[in-house]
Motif scaffolding. Structure first.
Motif, PDB file in Angstrom:
ATOM      1  N   VAL A  65      -0.846  -9.384 -15.817  1.00 35.91           N
ATOM      2  CA  VAL A  65      -0.077 -10.453 -15.182  1.00 35.91           C
ATOM      3  C   VAL A  65      -1.077 -11.539 -14.825  1.00 35.91           C
ATOM      4  O   VAL A  65      -1.982 -11.318 -14.025  1.00 35.91           O
ATOM      5  N   ASP A  66      -0.924 -12.715 -15.433  1.00 36.99           N
ATOM      6  CA  ASP A  66      -1.910 -13.758 -15.173  1.00 36.99           C
ATOM      7  C   ASP A  66      -1.310 -15.097 -14.768  1.00 36.99           C
ATOM      8  O   ASP A  66      -2.023 -16.016 -14.442  1.00 36.99           O
ATOM      9  N   ARG A  67       0.013 -15.211 -14.754  1.00 37.88           N
ATOM     10  CA  ARG A  67       0.612 -16.494 -14.399  1.00 37.88           C
ATOM     11  C   ARG A  67       1.575 -16.388 -13.227  1.00 37.88           C
ATOM     12  O   ARG A  67       2.361 -17.287 -13.004  1.00 37.88           O
ATOM     13  N   SER A  68       1.551 -15.299 -12.533  1.00 36.91           N
ATOM     14  CA  SER A  68       2.484 -15.100 -11.427  1.00 36.91           C
ATOM     15  C   SER A  68       1.741 -14.714 -10.166  1.00 36.91           C
ATOM     16  O   SER A  68       0.708 -14.062 -10.220  1.00 36.91           O
ATOM     17  N   ASP A  69       2.312 -15.088  -9.042  1.00 31.73           N
ATOM     18  CA  ASP A  69       1.753 -14.711  -7.752  1.00 31.73           C
ATOM     19  C   ASP A  69       2.387 -13.419  -7.266  1.00 31.73           C
ATOM     20  O   ASP A  69       3.577 -13.184  -7.480  1.00 31.73           O
ATOM     21  N   VAL A  70       1.613 -12.589  -6.595  1.00 33.87           N
ATOM     22  CA  VAL A  70       2.152 -11.403  -5.943  1.00 33.87           C
ATOM     23  C   VAL A  70       2.951 -11.875  -4.733  1.00 33.87           C
ATOM     24  O   VAL A  70       2.442 -12.631  -3.910  1.00 33.87           O
ATOM     25  N   LEU A  71       4.203 -11.448  -4.659  1.00 33.50           N
ATOM     26  CA  LEU A  71       5.038 -11.798  -3.517  1.00 33.50           C
ATOM     27  C   LEU A  71       4.991 -10.711  -2.456  1.00 33.50           C
ATOM     28  O   LEU A  71       4.871 -10.994  -1.273  1.00 33.50           O
ATOM     29  N   VAL A  72       5.075  -9.460  -2.903  1.00 30.36           N
ATOM     30  CA  VAL A  72       5.100  -8.326  -1.976  1.00 30.36           C
ATOM     31  C   VAL A  72       4.788  -7.059  -2.764  1.00 30.36           C
ATOM     32  O   VAL A  72       5.072  -6.981  -3.961  1.00 30.36           O
ATOM     33  N   THR A  73       4.186  -6.082  -2.112  1.00 31.98           N
ATOM     34  CA  THR A  73       3.898  -4.799  -2.757  1.00 31.98           C
ATOM     35  C   THR A  73       4.483  -3.674  -1.914  1.00 31.98           C
ATOM     36  O   THR A  73       4.218  -3.585  -0.715  1.00 31.98           O
ATOM     37  N   PHE A  74       5.269  -2.835  -2.571  1.00 29.15           N
ATOM     38  CA  PHE A  74       5.850  -1.651  -1.945  1.00 29.15           C
ATOM     39  C   PHE A  74       5.068  -0.438  -2.411  1.00 29.15           C
ATOM     40  O   PHE A  74       4.603  -0.386  -3.545  1.00 29.15           O
ATOM     41  N   LYS A  75       4.919   0.549  -1.550  1.00 29.52           N
ATOM     42  CA  LYS A  75       4.276   1.816  -1.906  1.00 29.52           C
ATOM     43  C   LYS A  75       5.359   2.882  -1.986  1.00 29.52           C
ATOM     44  O   LYS A  75       6.128   3.072  -1.045  1.00 29.52           O
ATOM     45  N   THR A 122      17.824   6.426  -6.194  1.00 29.51           N
ATOM     46  CA  THR A 122      17.476   6.445  -4.783  1.00 29.51           C
ATOM     47  C   THR A 122      15.961   6.395  -4.696  1.00 29.51           C
ATOM     48  O   THR A 122      15.284   7.418  -4.650  1.00 29.51           O
ATOM     49  N   ALA A 123      15.436   5.162  -4.745  1.00 28.06           N
ATOM     50  CA  ALA A 123      13.991   4.976  -4.648  1.00 28.06           C
ATOM     51  C   ALA A 123      13.570   5.175  -3.200  1.00 28.06           C
ATOM     52  O   ALA A 123      14.239   4.728  -2.277  1.00 28.06           O
ATOM     53  N   LYS A 124      12.443   5.872  -3.018  1.00 30.17           N
ATOM     54  CA  LYS A 124      11.915   6.123  -1.681  1.00 30.17           C
ATOM     55  C   LYS A 124      10.568   5.419  -1.543  1.00 30.17           C
ATOM     56  O   LYS A 124       9.723   5.522  -2.425  1.00 30.17           O
ATOM     57  N   PHE A 125      10.416   4.705  -0.444  1.00 30.68           N
ATOM     58  CA  PHE A 125       9.190   3.949  -0.200  1.00 30.68           C
ATOM     59  C   PHE A 125       8.579   4.364   1.122  1.00 30.68           C
ATOM     60  O   PHE A 125       9.274   4.811   2.034  1.00 30.68           O
ATOM     61  N   ALA A 126       7.254   4.184   1.235  1.00 33.18           N
ATOM     62  CA  ALA A 126       6.565   4.465   2.490  1.00 33.18           C
ATOM     63  C   ALA A 126       7.096   3.549   3.582  1.00 33.18           C
ATOM     64  O   ALA A 126       7.214   3.962   4.731  1.00 33.18           O
ATOM     65  N   ALA A 127       7.420   2.316   3.211  1.00 32.01           N
ATOM     66  CA  ALA A 127       8.019   1.352   4.146  1.00 32.01           C
ATOM     67  C   ALA A 127       8.970   0.462   3.366  1.00 32.01           C
ATOM     68  O   ALA A 127       8.675   0.056   2.246  1.00 32.01           O
TER      69      ALA A 127
END
Length: 152
Positions: free
Chosen positions: A39-49, A64-69
């Motif tokens: 990925v070279d032309r986009s900004d990171v908006l948010v990262t989920f774990k 049913t995706a499960k995330f740390a937060a």
């Protein structure tokens, strides 16, 4: 979903297991043509774990995706265009469509603002080739007053 070539023969259940403890990074626009490209032309908006396990039992075509937060605080401003899922070690698994409308990942918000919470409300696997974007939009970088570039 656009799966990295290393995992192209994997089932959906295999992909879900690979994401245990991994990350889902949401980007603005200009999704690479394949998940194998950086990925070279986009900004990171948010990262989920992802939690471990990353997915619970699905229902009615939705996962049913499960995330740390969830929600997570945005690090940049923009409108989600796609998300890249990676294993714990950073190996790219797949790219997913993200945003409003017919997308794999839907959010409670239409856009992201730095410091504001972003919440995933739905997650579904759409088979490769089922993305709503036109192929000539991949790797694109729009310029005001100019037509979108075509990829040969």
């Amino acid at each position: 979903m656009n799966v990295a070539s290393e995992f192209a023969g994997s089932s959906i259940d295999d992909l879900k297991a690979l994401l245990d403890g991994g990350t889902l990074t949401v980007y603005s626009v200009a999704r690479p043509a394949t998940a194998d490209r950086p990925v070279d032309r986009s900004d990171v908006l948010v990262t989920f774990k992802f939690a471990s396990p990353a997915f619970g039992p699905g229902s009615d075509g939705a996962e049913t995706a499960k995330f740390a937060a969830n929600p997570v605080t945005a690090v940049s401003v923009g409108t989600p265009g796609f998300a890249r899922a990676c294993k714990v070690d950073g190996t790219v698994i797949a790219d997913f469509s993200a945003g409003p409308g017919h997308r794999e990942i839907k959010f409670a918000e239409v856009s992201c603002s730095q410091g504001a919470p972003v919440k995933i409300t739905a997650f579904a696997f759409i088979p490769e080739g089922g993305w709503p974007e036109r192929p000539d939009y991949y790797d694109s970088h729009p310029h005001p007053g100019f037509a979108m570039p075509m990829i040969p």
